[in-house]
Design an enzyme around this catalytic site. Structure first.
Site, PDB file in Angstrom:
ATOM      1  N   GLY A   1      -3.966  -4.148  -4.656  1.00 19.41           N
ATOM      2  CA  GLY A   1      -4.726  -3.193  -5.250  1.00 19.41           C
ATOM      3  C   GLY A   1      -3.952  -1.602  -5.561  1.00 19.41           C
ATOM      4  O   GLY A   1      -3.137  -1.574  -4.536  1.00 19.41           O
ATOM      5  N   HIS A   2      -4.068  -1.390  -6.925  1.00 23.85           N
ATOM      6  CA  HIS A   2      -3.001  -0.138  -6.932  1.00 23.85           C
ATOM      7  C   HIS A   2      -4.203   0.773  -7.642  1.00 23.85           C
ATOM      8  O   HIS A   2      -4.772   0.691  -8.303  1.00 23.85           O
ATOM      9  CB  HIS A   2      -2.083  -0.588  -8.165  1.00 23.85           C
ATOM     10  CG  HIS A   2      -1.073  -1.568  -7.850  1.00 23.85           C
ATOM     11  ND1 HIS A   2      -0.315  -2.207  -8.766  1.00 23.85           N
ATOM     12  CD2 HIS A   2      -0.622  -1.792  -6.626  1.00 23.85           C
ATOM     13  CE1 HIS A   2       0.283  -3.151  -8.073  1.00 23.85           C
ATOM     14  NE2 HIS A   2       0.385  -2.776  -6.929  1.00 23.85           N
TER      15      HIS A   2
ATOM     16  N   LYS B   1       2.493   2.230  -5.084  1.00 26.27           N
ATOM     17  CA  LYS B   1       3.349   1.828  -6.362  1.00 26.27           C
ATOM     18  C   LYS B   1       2.757   2.084  -7.501  1.00 26.27           C
ATOM     19  O   LYS B   1       3.284   2.272  -8.336  1.00 26.27           O
ATOM     20  CB  LYS B   1       3.667   0.206  -6.156  1.00 26.27           C
ATOM     21  CG  LYS B   1       4.161  -0.177  -4.781  1.00 26.27           C
ATOM     22  CD  LYS B   1       4.471  -1.710  -5.016  1.00 26.27           C
ATOM     23  CE  LYS B   1       3.437  -2.655  -4.534  1.00 26.27           C
ATOM     24  NZ  LYS B   1       2.787  -2.033  -3.221  1.00 26.27           N
TER      25      LYS B   1
ATOM     26  N   ASP C   1       0.775  -1.232  -0.074  1.00 23.56           N
ATOM     27  CA  ASP C   1      -0.076   0.056  -0.126  1.00 23.56           C
ATOM     28  C   ASP C   1       0.882   1.181   0.063  1.00 23.56           C
ATOM     29  O   ASP C   1       0.178   2.264   0.345  1.00 23.56           O
ATOM     30  CB  ASP C   1      -0.833  -0.069   1.161  1.00 23.56           C
ATOM     31  CG  ASP C   1      -1.631  -1.191   1.440  1.00 23.56           C
ATOM     32  OD1 ASP C   1      -2.469  -1.657   0.501  1.00 23.56           O
ATOM     33  OD2 ASP C   1      -1.582  -2.166   2.306  1.00 23.56           O
TER      34      ASP C   1
ATOM     35  N   GLN D   1       2.052  -6.188  -3.261  1.00 30.56           N
ATOM     36  CA  GLN D   1       2.259  -6.267  -2.024  1.00 30.56           C
ATOM     37  C   GLN D   1       3.805  -5.547  -1.679  1.00 30.56           C
ATOM     38  O   GLN D   1       3.925  -4.732  -2.394  1.00 30.56           O
ATOM     39  CB  GLN D   1       2.318  -7.777  -1.597  1.00 30.56           C
ATOM     40  CG  GLN D   1       1.137  -8.289  -1.480  1.00 30.56           C
ATOM     41  CD  GLN D   1       0.611  -9.172  -2.850  1.00 30.56           C
ATOM     42  OE1 GLN D   1       1.374  -9.725  -3.451  1.00 30.56           O
ATOM     43  NE2 GLN D   1      -0.542  -8.817  -3.064  1.00 30.56           N
TER      44      GLN D   1
END
Length: 431
Positions: A41-42, A17, A14, A225
């Site tokens: 999740g991005h 990235k 988180d 991650q």
């Protein structure tokens, strides 16, 4: 001659990235995912429009960028198709620019059912997974019983393997976990639909990347991650089920390790963690609540609130060494605006002794006490600044101290969620 950059989160994920990958694709030809699954999740914010990606690489919002999902990624076809449909409904061409490795393990309904049943059975010892089936899918890969994307295109073989998997996993679900079985017949129908929809995108990603590298194209290799969640080097057992580090960029995509020029580490100006596990600098006071609120700290995949704490230079320093990180990007600097004092953990204390090397074993890390140094905060806004000189003096000093403690230069600073709210001192694809 192309340049190739690995982009990693250096904390527990988180770190932002996705935004940085999207930003740096202005000089890239393609973006490659090499591990994880739709548990990642991005979040990208382009001209005020927010897009959350899970499996599709973050370069997809740039119209000329080709995106590759390497063999190290576990793919849930239903989740991927839902993501593709959502992007294409927004006018983004995906199918002609997305390339899927035939070697990607397939995440099946068995896997998510097992993931969730295990967390329930663990009770107070739950790891805090997303429940998306990532771990069980990797288990099937290692046990050599899983399906791969290329298998979806072989109908008879696929049906036979699903029968075997159904017998095995449904036995565990019903007899050990007292959970409902998966309908194998319905799953076979789903597989036919998945094969038809994804078939044109499935191929030899390693071969394609090798050819394009030889042609001189440049690539970003996007981690999912964070480094402290690595199955081998993270806070085991509170880790993800894949190698999140730079070494897996080669294995998980099929390119040789000698091609990489830079390993760019992404860190927040403070620290967060989603899920269970040790977190030495976690804050349980008003400051921690303030960071969570101002930083909008909720998981992009699950919506779970993130735990917040001060910057942990000890763990970041170890992650940088393990991954050969030679350039840093600090994100969410603006979240610290308005604090009178900011603390940095520069060492751990255990049994009365100070140590500067991080302990990755979860049980050992639970026992440490963070040793802090305090630096002045700032009350001026850092939001949207694009030059280091424009930052408050205390903010510049804070960044300099982080770089000194970690031993890696800070080349990029994010001052807001938008693509343009960034200070780029050195572009890793520029040379």
């Amino acid at each position: 001659m192309g340049r190739h950059v690995v982009i990693l989160g250096v904390q527990w994920g988180d770190e932002g990235k996705g935004k940085i990958v999207d930003l740096l694709t202005d000089r890239a030809d393609g973006v490659v995912r090499f591990q994880g699954g739709h548990n990642a999740g991005h979040t990208l914010v382009i001209e005020g429009q927010k897009t959350v990606l899970h499996l599709v690489p973050s370069g997809i919002l740039r119209p000329n960028i080709h995106c590759y999902i390497g063999n190290g990624v576990v793919v849930a076809p239903d989740a991927l198709l839902a993501e593709i449909n959502q992007l294409e409904a927004a006018g983004i061409d995906v199918t002609s620019r997305l390339h899927l490795s035939a070697g990607c393990p397939v995440v099946l309904p068995f896997h998510s059912a097992l993931d969730q049943a295990r967390e329930v059975k663990r009770g107070g010892q739950a790891i805090g997974t997303t429940g998306r089936g990532i771990g069980p899918a990797y288990e099937d890969k290692v046990a050599r019983r899983g399906l791969r994307l290329g298998d979806l295109l072989r109908a008879n073989l696929c049906a036979e393997r699903l029968d075997v998997l159904g017998e095995y996993h449904n036995f565990m679900l019903t007899s050990y976990y007292d959970a409902a079985p998966v309908d194998v017949g319905a799953l076979k129908e789903n597989v036919i639909e998945w094969a038809e929809a994804l078939g044109p995108m499935i191929g030899d990603v390693a071969g394609a990347l090798g050819a394009k590298v030889t042609e001189g194209q440049s690539f970003l290799f996007e981690g999912a991650q964070g480094a402290l969640l690595d199955i081998d080097h993270g806070t085991y057992p509170f880790v993800t089920s894949s190698n999140t580090g730079a070494g897996n960029a080669s294995v998980g995509s099929g390119v040789g390790p000698a091609i990489f020029d830079t390993v760019l580490g992404i860190v927040k100006a403070y620290t967060t963690r989603v899920g269970n596990g040790p977190f030495p600098t976690e804050l349980f006071d008003d400051v921690g609540a303030r960071l969570a609120d101002k930083g909008q700290e909720f998981g992009a995949t699950t919506g779970r609130p993130r735990r917040c704490g001060w910057f942990d230079a000890v763990s970041v320093r170890r992650a940088c060494r393990l991954n050969g990180i030679n350039s840093l990007c600090v994100t969410k600097l603006d979240v610290l605006d308005g604090l009178d004092e900011i603390k940095i953990c520069h060492a751990y204390r255990i049994d009365g002794e100070e140590i500067e090397n991080s302990l990755m074993d979860a049980a050992a890390l639970e026992a440490v006490e963070p040793v802090y140094e305090s630096v002045p905060g700032w009350h001026e806004s850092t939001v949207g600044h694009r030059e280091v000189a424009a930052l408050p003096g205390a903010a510049r000093s804070y960044l300099e101290r982080l770089s000194e403690l970690v031993g890696v230069p800070i080349d990029i600073v994010s001052t807001g969620p938008g693509r343009d709210e960034t200070i780029v001192r050195r572009h890793p694809l520029k040379g």
